[in-house]
Design an enzyme around this catalytic site. Structure first.
Site, PDB file in Angstrom:
ATOM      1  N   ASP A   1      -3.103   1.137  -1.578  1.00 45.94           N
ATOM      2  CA  ASP A   1      -2.511   0.444  -2.932  1.00 45.94           C
ATOM      3  C   ASP A   1      -2.180  -1.089  -2.627  1.00 45.94           C
ATOM      4  O   ASP A   1      -1.320  -1.722  -3.348  1.00 45.94           O
ATOM      5  CB  ASP A   1      -1.236   1.175  -3.085  1.00 45.94           C
ATOM      6  CG  ASP A   1      -0.071   0.939  -2.235  1.00 45.94           C
ATOM      7  OD1 ASP A   1      -0.571   0.570  -0.987  1.00 45.94           O
ATOM      8  OD2 ASP A   1       0.959   1.138  -2.239  1.00 45.94           O
ATOM      9  N   GLU A   2      -3.023  -1.819  -1.694  1.00 43.28           N
ATOM     10  CA  GLU A   2      -2.560  -2.997  -1.403  1.00 43.28           C
ATOM     11  C   GLU A   2      -3.839  -3.835  -0.737  1.00 43.28           C
ATOM     12  O   GLU A   2      -4.666  -3.433   0.207  1.00 43.28           O
ATOM     13  CB  GLU A   2      -1.835  -3.062  -0.198  1.00 43.28           C
ATOM     14  CG  GLU A   2      -0.514  -4.056   0.195  1.00 43.28           C
ATOM     15  CD  GLU A   2       0.268  -3.782   1.217  1.00 43.28           C
ATOM     16  OE1 GLU A   2       0.291  -4.616   2.208  1.00 43.28           O
ATOM     17  OE2 GLU A   2       0.770  -2.733   1.180  1.00 43.28           O
TER      18      GLU A   2
ATOM     19  N   ASP B   1      -0.343  -5.672  -4.809  1.00 42.28           N
ATOM     20  CA  ASP B   1       0.494  -4.617  -4.305  1.00 42.28           C
ATOM     21  C   ASP B   1       0.646  -3.636  -5.667  1.00 42.28           C
ATOM     22  O   ASP B   1       1.355  -3.990  -6.567  1.00 42.28           O
ATOM     23  CB  ASP B   1       1.751  -4.898  -3.764  1.00 42.28           C
ATOM     24  CG  ASP B   1       2.340  -3.840  -2.861  1.00 42.28           C
ATOM     25  OD1 ASP B   1       1.948  -2.601  -2.943  1.00 42.28           O
ATOM     26  OD2 ASP B   1       3.161  -3.952  -1.940  1.00 42.28           O
TER      27      ASP B   1
END
Length: 404
Positions: free
Chosen positions: A111-112, A18
């Site tokens: 973002d993950e 993350d």
DNA sequence: TCTGGGGTCCTAGGACCC
DNA sequence: TCTGGGGTCCTAGGACCC
């Protein structure tokens, strides 16, 4: 695996990676003078915070918070407009880095991502070392930081990465799962938001351990059959979901499931009570949606209109057509009928939205509507617009009512 | 100046069919 | 006859996630 350990089931090592305050970190990277200032990304007129750096978070700013409130909490913060193209490029580069570790990368959002590194251990070392290698590489190549959770299951890896923030690694070994999970607040469990958390707290279920020691039937009566069972399983770390290569989000990064619906909505700059203005917006939203559908090669049968009133109450109305379509005029006609059926007089609207559901590949559906043969050539018109938009840009071609 | 925009999934009632 | 029991589709709302 050695013969001595051959009968021991090795837990699948899963990494959840993350990025730390992704949008804000990228924004600061582009503008080094912001390095030691609170930064908020997003937050335009009537907007919300998309991301805030840790200096802004110290003042209580959180993503999703109304921008007005964030600015009151942290007036000295610098507010930066989001550059989605830039975020997309950085995200793509980061995912490329992940794929050098393992092809089993499930991209959740910009973002993950989850990585199943079981096939990489021989080459790269234990999962915790892989996590550190990835973090170092991302930092070197992108000048931003990330946090990594390592565990045998997706749900625990995700919770571990949260615990690792910012800029760290947390490994939860199989024998440590309940020790890790049970002290956490129930709100940490995936699928437990504000409402469900409040409901569980009212029942005296505050920690994950409380949920774990509550009979499934009791949970199901409180939060429904499906969620009740699901939460009980998660509370014991029981999560059999596997990492699926591709994208589980709606980011078109390939490999994942096709979209089940596509939609667009818009909050007006000021509340609107003029039918002409509303319909013009519906046409604009519809052409955006159907354009994306044609690019994706899908057609859909159910049109849903969303209306949000000035007081934020929100209603939806939907209609299922006999044939799937990707034709702007057909979706627009349906949306308009749904709107007019509301019989609004001078109601002030904050937002309108259009969504098309029941999507299926265009080739697999009946043809009349899709190809517009018995209609007025609207489908051909759409395709001509698509071609012109590709050549001259989408601003070049638009319905007459959207001019000016 | 309170509260974005893109989605997914679940629930529940009614219609309808067998 | 005195009230079954699924299964599926449609609609509306709601919760949740990023």
């Amino acid at each position: 695996m050695t013969s001595a350990g051959a009968h021991i089931k090795q837990p699948t090592p899963i990494l959840h990676i993350d990025m730390d305050a992704f949008y804000a970190s990228v924004a600061v990277r582009e503008r080094p003078e912001l390095w030691e200032v609170p930064v908020i990304v997003g937050g335009g007129y009537r907007g919300v915070v998309l991301s805030a750096n840790y200096l802004a978070r110290e003042h209580g700013v959180r993503s999703g918070m109304p921008a007005t409130r964030a600015r009151r909490m942290c007036p000295q913060a610098v507010v930066v407009a989001p550059d989605h193209e830039l975020f997309g490029r950085v995200s793509t580069a980061v995912v490329e880095t992940f794929r050098r570790v393992t092809p089993l990368v499930e991209v959740v959002s910009l973002d993950e991502a989850f990585l199943d590194v079981s096939g990489s251990v021989r080459r790269l070392g234990p999962p915790a070392e892989i996590a550190e290698q990835v973090r170092a590489t991302i930092h070197d190549e992108q000048a931003i930081t990330c946090s990594v959770g390592v565990a045998a299951t997706i749900s625990v890896a995700k919770l571990a990465s949260k615990r690792a923030k910012p800029d760290g690694v947390v490994v939860v070994p199989p024998e440590g799962i309940t020790t890790f999970l049970h002290p956490l607040d129930v709100g940490e469990l995936y699928g437990v938001g504000e409402k469900t958390r409040a409901m569980l707290h009212r029942l005296g279920l505050v920690t994950v351990g409380d949920v774990a020691h509550t009979p499934v039937r009791t949970l199901q009566r409180a939060v429904g059959d499906h969620l009740g069972r699901h939460l009980h399983e998660l509370a014991w770390g029981d999560d059999r979901r596997e990492v699926v290569a591709g994208s589980s989000g709606a980011f078109g990064l390939g490999g994942g499931e096709p979209d089940r619906s596509m939609g667009a909505q818009e909050t007006f700059g000021r509340d609107v009570d003029d039918r002409t203005v509303v319909l013009r917006e519906l046409l604009r939203l519809t052409s955006t949606v159907t354009g994306r559908m044609r690019v994706a090669g899908v057609a859909g049968r159910t049109v849903t209109l969303t209306v949000r009133f000035a007081d934020f109450t929100t209603i939806t109305r939907s209609r299922t057509m006999s044939e799937a379509t990707d034709v702007t005029q057909e979706v627009y006609r349906t949306a308009t009928a749904l709107y007019d059926a509301l019989g609004l007089q001078r109601a002030r609207l904050r937002l309108v939205g259009v969504r098309v559901e029941g999507l299926a590949p265009r080739e697999s559906v009946h043809h009349q509507h899709v190809l517009g043969e018995r209609e007025h050539g609207w489908s051909e018109a759409d395709r001509a617009v698509d071609r012109a938009a590709r050549r001259f840009g989408s601003a070049a071609v638009r319905p007459a009512s959207l001019l000016s």
